[in-house]
Design a protein around this motif. Sequence first.
Motif, PDB file in Angstrom:
ATOM      1  N   ASP A  25       0.814  -1.216   0.000  1.00 24.10           N
ATOM      2  CA  ASP A  25       0.000   0.000   0.000  1.00 24.10           C
ATOM      3  C   ASP A  25       0.854   1.275   0.000  1.00 24.10           C
ATOM      4  N   ALA A  26       1.815   1.334  -0.908  1.00 24.42           N
ATOM      5  CA  ALA A  26       2.682   2.514  -1.006  1.00 24.42           C
ATOM      6  C   ALA A  26       1.906   3.756  -1.443  1.00 24.42           C
ATOM      7  N   ARG A  27       0.837   3.569  -2.204  1.00 22.95           N
ATOM      8  CA  ARG A  27      -0.053   4.639  -2.643  1.00 22.95           C
ATOM      9  C   ARG A  27       0.633   5.699  -3.510  1.00 22.95           C
ATOM     10  N   VAL A  28       1.590   5.287  -4.299  1.00 17.10           N
ATOM     11  CA  VAL A  28       2.230   6.214  -5.239  1.00 17.10           C
ATOM     12  C   VAL A  28       1.369   6.344  -6.487  1.00 17.10           C
ATOM     13  N   TYR A  29       0.929   5.229  -7.045  1.00 15.75           N
ATOM     14  CA  TYR A  29       0.078   5.288  -8.231  1.00 15.75           C
ATOM     15  C   TYR A  29      -1.284   5.885  -7.888  1.00 15.75           C
ATOM     16  N   ALA A  30      -1.765   5.630  -6.682  1.00 21.51           N
ATOM     17  CA  ALA A  30      -3.056   6.172  -6.264  1.00 21.51           C
ATOM     18  C   ALA A  30      -3.004   7.701  -6.153  1.00 21.51           C
ATOM     19  N   LEU A  34       0.639  13.796  -7.231  1.00 27.00           N
ATOM     20  CA  LEU A  34       1.764  14.094  -6.343  1.00 27.00           C
ATOM     21  C   LEU A  34       3.047  13.444  -6.852  1.00 27.00           C
ATOM     22  N   ALA A  35       2.926  12.232  -7.367  1.00 30.50           N
ATOM     23  CA  ALA A  35       4.099  11.544  -7.905  1.00 30.50           C
ATOM     24  C   ALA A  35       4.686  12.316  -9.081  1.00 30.50           C
ATOM     25  N   VAL A  36       3.819  12.798  -9.963  1.00 30.15           N
ATOM     26  CA  VAL A  36       4.286  13.583 -11.119  1.00 30.15           C
ATOM     27  C   VAL A  36       4.979  14.856 -10.638  1.00 30.15           C
ATOM     28  N   LEU A  37       4.369  15.540  -9.687  1.00 28.03           N
ATOM     29  CA  LEU A  37       4.983  16.765  -9.155  1.00 28.03           C
ATOM     30  C   LEU A  37       6.326  16.489  -8.488  1.00 28.03           C
ATOM     31  N   ALA A  38       6.417  15.371  -7.807  1.00 27.26           N
ATOM     32  CA  ALA A  38       7.671  15.006  -7.141  1.00 27.26           C
ATOM     33  C   ALA A  38       8.758  14.653  -8.144  1.00 27.26           C
ATOM     34  N   THR A  42      13.247  16.222 -11.143  1.00 22.65           N
ATOM     35  CA  THR A  42      14.297  15.247 -11.447  1.00 22.65           C
ATOM     36  C   THR A  42      14.346  14.949 -12.936  1.00 22.65           C
ATOM     37  N   VAL A  43      13.197  14.696 -13.527  1.00 21.58           N
ATOM     38  CA  VAL A  43      13.136  14.395 -14.959  1.00 21.58           C
ATOM     39  C   VAL A  43      13.658  15.577 -15.769  1.00 21.58           C
ATOM     40  N   ALA A  44      13.246  16.782 -15.413  1.00 14.65           N
ATOM     41  CA  ALA A  44      13.665  17.977 -16.157  1.00 14.65           C
ATOM     42  C   ALA A  44      15.169  18.206 -16.046  1.00 14.65           C
ATOM     43  N   ILE A  45      15.676  18.179 -14.819  1.00 12.96           N
ATOM     44  CA  ILE A  45      17.106  18.457 -14.611  1.00 12.96           C
ATOM     45  C   ILE A  45      17.976  17.414 -15.294  1.00 12.96           C
ATOM     46  N   PHE A  46      17.656  16.147 -15.109  1.00 18.35           N
ATOM     47  CA  PHE A  46      18.492  15.108 -15.699  1.00 18.35           C
ATOM     48  C   PHE A  46      18.337  15.030 -17.216  1.00 18.35           C
ATOM     49  N   SER A  47      17.181  15.390 -17.741  1.00 15.10           N
ATOM     50  CA  SER A  47      17.023  15.431 -19.198  1.00 15.10           C
ATOM     51  C   SER A  47      17.912  16.509 -19.799  1.00 15.10           C
ATOM     52  N   VAL A  48      17.919  17.679 -19.181  1.00 15.41           N
ATOM     53  CA  VAL A  48      18.798  18.761 -19.656  1.00 15.41           C
ATOM     54  C   VAL A  48      20.257  18.322 -19.531  1.00 15.41           C
ATOM     55  N   TRP A  49      20.600  17.745 -18.382  1.00 17.79           N
ATOM     56  CA  TRP A  49      21.965  17.259 -18.158  1.00 17.79           C
ATOM     57  C   TRP A  49      22.359  16.260 -19.246  1.00 17.79           C
ATOM     58  N   ASP A  50      21.475  15.358 -19.572  1.00 18.24           N
ATOM     59  CA  ASP A  50      21.747  14.334 -20.562  1.00 18.24           C
ATOM     60  C   ASP A  50      21.939  14.940 -21.948  1.00 18.24           C
ATOM     61  N   VAL A  51      21.054  15.851 -22.318  1.00 20.26           N
ATOM     62  CA  VAL A  51      21.150  16.495 -23.630  1.00 20.26           C
ATOM     63  C   VAL A  51      22.483  17.240 -23.752  1.00 20.26           C
ATOM     64  N   VAL A  52      22.861  17.953 -22.702  1.00 18.85           N
ATOM     65  CA  VAL A  52      24.145  18.673 -22.725  1.00 18.85           C
ATOM     66  C   VAL A  52      25.294  17.679 -22.877  1.00 18.85           C
ATOM     67  N   GLY A  53      25.234  16.582 -22.142  1.00 16.56           N
ATOM     68  CA  GLY A  53      26.282  15.565 -22.243  1.00 16.56           C
ATOM     69  C   GLY A  53      26.370  14.958 -23.635  1.00 16.56           C
ATOM     70  N   LEU A  87      10.352   6.876 -10.031  1.00 13.43           N
ATOM     71  CA  LEU A  87       9.089   6.247  -9.662  1.00 13.43           C
ATOM     72  C   LEU A  87       9.344   5.043  -8.754  1.00 13.43           C
ATOM     73  N   CYS A  88      10.294   4.222  -9.115  1.00  9.53           N
ATOM     74  CA  CYS A  88      10.638   3.069  -8.286  1.00  9.53           C
ATOM     75  C   CYS A  88      11.183   3.511  -6.927  1.00  9.53           C
ATOM     76  N   ALA A  89      11.947   4.591  -6.912  1.00  6.64           N
ATOM     77  CA  ALA A  89      12.461   5.121  -5.645  1.00  6.64           C
ATOM     78  C   ALA A  89      11.318   5.614  -4.768  1.00  6.64           C
ATOM     79  N   LEU A  90      10.359   6.316  -5.360  1.00  3.29           N
ATOM     80  CA  LEU A  90       9.187   6.771  -4.598  1.00  3.29           C
ATOM     81  C   LEU A  90       8.401   5.593  -4.036  1.00  3.29           C
ATOM     82  N   LEU A  91       8.199   4.580  -4.854  1.00  2.00           N
ATOM     83  CA  LEU A  91       7.493   3.385  -4.395  1.00  2.00           C
ATOM     84  C   LEU A  91       8.215   2.749  -3.213  1.00  2.00           C
ATOM     85  N   THR A  92       9.517   2.633  -3.317  1.00  5.44           N
ATOM     86  CA  THR A  92      10.312   2.038  -2.244  1.00  5.44           C
ATOM     87  C   THR A  92      10.232   2.885  -0.980  1.00  5.44           C
TER      88      THR A  92
END
Length: 115
Positions: A25-30, A34-38, A42-53, A87-92
Motif C-alpha cells: 500500500d505505497a499509494r504512489v500510483y493512487a 503528487l508523484a508527477v509533481l515530485a 528530477t526528470v527535467a534536470i536530468f534530461s537537460v543534463w543528458d542532452v548537454v552531455g 518512480l521506483c524510488a518513490l514506491l520504495t
Amino acid sequence: MHQYQYLLLMAGCVLITLPLELVLDARVYARWRLAVLAMLPTVAIFSVWDVVGIIRLHWTYNPDFVTGIQLGVMPIEELVFFVVIPLCALLTYEAVGTVLRRLRARRSAREAADG
C-alpha cells in the motif's frame, strides 16, 4: 531484440516494484498527481543534463541497444529511465514508510495492552 533491452530493463524495474503499491500500500500510483509533481524536477534536470552531455559528446548510446526513437538528441530510453527510476524510488520510500508505521502501531498497541 537487443534494441529493446534497455526498455525491457525499465519494465522489469516497474514490475519488480509494483508489489510495493499493491501489497504494501505505497499509494504512489493512487496519488499520481503528487508523484508527477515530485518527479518533474528530477526528470527535467536530468534530461537537460543528458542532452548537454550528448551534445558535448561526453557520452553516446550504442544503437544496438536502443530503439532509435529520439527526442531531439536523446534516446527515448533515457527519458523512460528518468521517469522509471524516480518512480521506483518513490514506491520504495513510501513502502518502507508504510511498513515502519505499521510496526510502530503494533508496538504501541502491544505496549498499551501490556499496561
